[in-house]
Design a protein around this motif. Structure first.
Motif, PDB file in Angstrom:
ATOM      1  N   PRO A 396      42.915  53.166  78.252  1.00 46.04           N
ATOM      2  CA  PRO A 396      43.224  52.977  76.833  1.00 46.04           C
ATOM      3  C   PRO A 396      42.353  53.859  75.950  1.00 46.04           C
ATOM      4  O   PRO A 396      41.141  53.977  76.161  1.00 46.04           O
ATOM      5  N   MET A 397      42.976  54.493  74.950  1.00 44.88           N
ATOM      6  CA  MET A 397      42.236  55.343  74.014  1.00 44.88           C
ATOM      7  C   MET A 397      42.399  54.886  72.568  1.00 44.88           C
ATOM      8  O   MET A 397      41.691  55.372  71.688  1.00 44.88           O
ATOM      9  N   GLY A 398      43.339  53.998  72.283  1.00 42.58           N
ATOM     10  CA  GLY A 398      43.526  53.557  70.914  1.00 42.58           C
ATOM     11  C   GLY A 398      44.850  52.838  70.770  1.00 42.58           C
ATOM     12  O   GLY A 398      45.531  52.541  71.754  1.00 42.58           O
ATOM     13  N   ILE A 399      45.214  52.568  69.518  1.00 38.52           N
ATOM     14  CA  ILE A 399      46.483  51.900  69.247  1.00 38.52           C
ATOM     15  C   ILE A 399      47.178  52.563  68.067  1.00 38.52           C
ATOM     16  O   ILE A 399      46.546  53.239  67.247  1.00 38.52           O
ATOM     17  N   MET A 400      48.480  52.359  67.995  1.00 37.02           N
ATOM     18  CA  MET A 400      49.265  52.827  66.862  1.00 37.02           C
ATOM     19  C   MET A 400      49.152  51.816  65.724  1.00 37.02           C
ATOM     20  O   MET A 400      48.665  50.705  65.906  1.00 37.02           O
ATOM     21  N   GLY A 401      49.614  52.218  64.551  1.00 39.84           N
ATOM     22  CA  GLY A 401      49.617  51.308  63.414  1.00 39.84           C
ATOM     23  C   GLY A 401      50.941  50.578  63.317  1.00 39.84           C
ATOM     24  O   GLY A 401      51.676  50.443  64.299  1.00 39.84           O
ATOM     25  N   SER A 402      51.277  50.135  62.118  1.00 39.91           N
ATOM     26  CA  SER A 402      52.535  49.435  61.887  1.00 39.91           C
ATOM     27  C   SER A 402      53.559  50.321  61.196  1.00 39.91           C
ATOM     28  O   SER A 402      54.651  49.876  60.880  1.00 39.91           O
ATOM     29  N   ARG A 403      53.199  51.591  60.962  1.00 41.07           N
ATOM     30  CA  ARG A 403      54.090  52.524  60.272  1.00 41.07           C
ATOM     31  C   ARG A 403      53.699  53.936  60.667  1.00 41.07           C
ATOM     32  O   ARG A 403      52.687  54.160  61.335  1.00 41.07           O
TER      33      ARG A 403
END
Length: 444
Positions: A396-403
Motif C-alpha cells: 500500500p502507498m496511499g488512497i484515492m479521495g472522493s472526487r
C-alpha cells in the motif's frame, strides 16, 4: 496514512451508482509532459498514522473490540520483523483489492435489481389502472343486473349485451390477475435477492474496515522502528520538495530527482543504463523472487517484470496511452476511475523518488524502479510512503479521495469521480504500458 473507512449505508439501494454514468479526469499535458495549466494542489499530504489517528479509525468502524485487540496483538507480535511486516502489508492489500472488486460487483448487481424493481412496479402501476376500469364496469353491471331466471322481453337486448360484456371481461380480468400475481412473485424474488446482496456487501465492508485498520497499524509499527527523521533523510526530502517546486514539467522533475539520486549513490538509481544482456527468467523464478518479502531491492530487473506488474488500483480504464486527453494533448499514461477512497499499491518494486503535491496532479508518487525506469502515480488524496523508502510490488502507498483532484473531464453524469493517472517511463520518456500488467491469476 489517514484511513477513513466510515460507516457505509448499505441499506440505501437507491443511492448506488448506476452502471455507465462514470465521469473521468486526466492530467492535462503538452507535448513535453507538462500540465497545460498550473493550479494549486487540492490535497494535503498525510503523515504516518499516530496513536490518535488509529484511535479515530477504531472509533469509526464497526469491528468488535475483541477483534481490534486481536489484530493489534497480531501486529505487535511482529515488532521488529520487517520481513513479516512486509508480507502482512502486501497480503492485507491483496485482501482489500479482492473486497473492493466484490463490492463493485455487488453494487452492479444491486443496480440491476433496482432497474428490474422499477420495471415491475411500472407494470403493476399500469395494471392497477386497467383492473380498476374493469372492476368499475363490473360494478355498474352489478347495480343493474339482468333477471336471473325469466327474461323480460323488453329487457332482452340489455340482458344479451350484459352477458356479452361479462363474457369478454372475465377472461381478460383473469389474464390480468395472473400477470399481476406473476409480477408480485418477481417483486418478492427481487427483494429477497437484494437482501442477500446487502448481506454480502456488509460482509465485504467489514473486510475493508479490518484490513484498512491492519494496514494503518502496520505502517505505524514499521515507522516506529525507523528513525525516518534523521538529518540526512530530512535534508534529502527537503531537496526533493525544492526540486518539485522549481520543476515546470514531470520530465524536468524526474530528471532532477534521478540526477540527484545518482549523485548521492541511491541504490538502483534510475540513471543506471538498461542492461542489453538482460537475463531471461522463467515464470517460476519470477514468482519465487516476488514471494521473497525480505528483499530490499527489486526482485528482478524491471525489464524482466514485463507482464508481472501490479495494477495500482481497481478501476475502469477511461483513457489509454496515446489517446486524446481532452485538453488538446496526448495522454502519456493511462487513467483509471476508482471507487472513493480506493486503495493504491506499488505497481513494481522500487525506491520512492518523490511523494507529495505537484502542480495540478494532486498527490503524486514517483518510483525509481531501476535500470532507467520510473513509475508515476498521480491523483492520490493521501500518500503513506516516504522519500527514499524501498517499497515492494503490491505494498500500500496511499488512497484515492472522493472526487477527481485537478482538472477534470466528466461524462453527462455530471459529477467527477476519483481518477488515478499511471505513467511508466524509460530514460525519462513515457512509453505504452500495454502488456506490462499481470493477469489476475498472476498477481497472487
Amino acid at each position: 496514512m489517514a484511513i477513513r473507512p466510515g460507516k457505509r449505508r448499505v441499506g440505501a439501494l437507491a443511492g448506488l451508482m448506476l452502471a455507465g454514468l462514470v465521469p473521468f479526469a486526466v492530467p492535462a499535458q503538452d507535448e513535453t509532459g507538462a500540465p497545460a495549466e498550473t493550479v494549486p494542489a487540492q490535497a494535503e499530504e498525510a503523515p504516518a498514522p499516530t496513536p490518535a489517528d488509529l484511535e479515530a479509525i477504531e472509533a469509526s468502524i464497526s469491528l468488535s473490540q475483541s477483534r481490534i485487540d486481536a489484530l493489534k496483538a497480531e501486529i505487535a507480535e511482529m515488532e521488529g520483523d520487517r520481513t513479516r511486516q512486509n508480507a502482512a502489508l502486501i497480503a492485507a492489500a491483496q485482501r482489500v483489492r479482492l473486497a473492493e472488486i466484490e463490492v463493485a460487483d455487488v453494487e452492479e448487481r444491486l443496480s440491476g435489481l433496482i432497474v428490474s424493481e422499477m420495471e415491475v412496479r411500472g407494470r403493476l402501476d399500469g395494471s392497477r389502472a386497467e383492473i380498476a376500469n374493469v372492476l368499475a364496469a363490473l360494478e355498474r353491471i352489478t347495480l343493474n343486473p339482468p333477471p336471473a331466471l325469466i327474461v323480460d322481453p323488453d329487457d332482452a337486448l340489455g340482458s344479451a349485451r350484459s352477458a356479452i360484456l361479462i363474457t369478454a371481461i372475465v377472461p381478460q380480468l383473469r389474464a390480468r390477475a395472473d400477470a399481476v400475481t406473476a409480477d408480485l412473485r418477481i417483486l418478492t424474488d427481487i427483494k429477497g435477492k437484494a437482501l442477500e446482496e446487502e448481506a454480502t456487501l456488509k460482509a465485504n465492508y467489514a473486510v475493508l474496515e479490518e484490513e484498512q485498520l491492519r494496514i494503518a497499524t502496520l505502517i505505524a509499527a514499521r515507522k516506529q522502528g525507523i528513525d525516518r527523521r534523521s538529518e540526512e533523510l530530512a535534508a534529502e526530502e527537503a531537496e526533493a520538495v525544492a526540486l518539485a517546486a522549481r520543476a515546470s514539467s514531470l520530465k524536468e522533475l524526474i530528471e532532477g530527482l534521478s540526477s540527484r539520486a545518482g549523485a548521492v549513490g541511491t541504490p538502483g538509481a534510475a540513471t543506471r543504463p538498461v542492461d542489453p544482456d538482460l537475463p531471461q527468467f522463467s515464470a517460476e523464478e519470477i514468482r519465487t523472487a516476488f514471494a521473497n518479502s525480505a528483499r530490499a531491492e527489486p526482485a528482478v530487473p524491471f525489464g524482466a517484470a514485463r507482464g508481472w506488474l501490479a495494477m495500482p488500483a481497481n478501476g475502469v480504464n477511461v483513457l489509454d496511452y496515446g489517446a486524446n486527453d481532452g485538453f488538446g494533448g496526448i495522454s502519456h499514461g493511462i487513467s483509471l476511475v476508482t471507487r472513493a477512497e480506493a486503495q493504491v499499491v506499488a505497481p513494481a518494486d522500487g525506491w520512492v523518488l518523490y511523494k507529495g503535491p505537484y502542480l495540478n496532479y494532486g498527490q503524486i508518487v514517483i518510483l525509481n524502479t531501476g535500470q532507467g525506469y520510473t513509475a508515476l502515480l498521480a491523483g492520490l488524496a493521501e500518500v503513506s510512503v516516504d522519500i527514499g523508502q524501498f517499497v515492494q510490488m503490491g505494498m500500500p502507498m496511499g488512497i484515492m479521495g472522493s472526487r477527481t483532484i485537478g482538472r477534470s473531464i466528466t461524462t453527462n453524469a455530471g459529477a467527477a469521480q476519483p481518477t488515478l493517472y499511471i505513467e511508466l517511463r524509460q530514460n525519462n520518456e513515457p512509453f505504452d504500458p500495454t502488456g506490462w500488467w499481470a493477469n489476475p491469476t498472476q498477481s497472487g
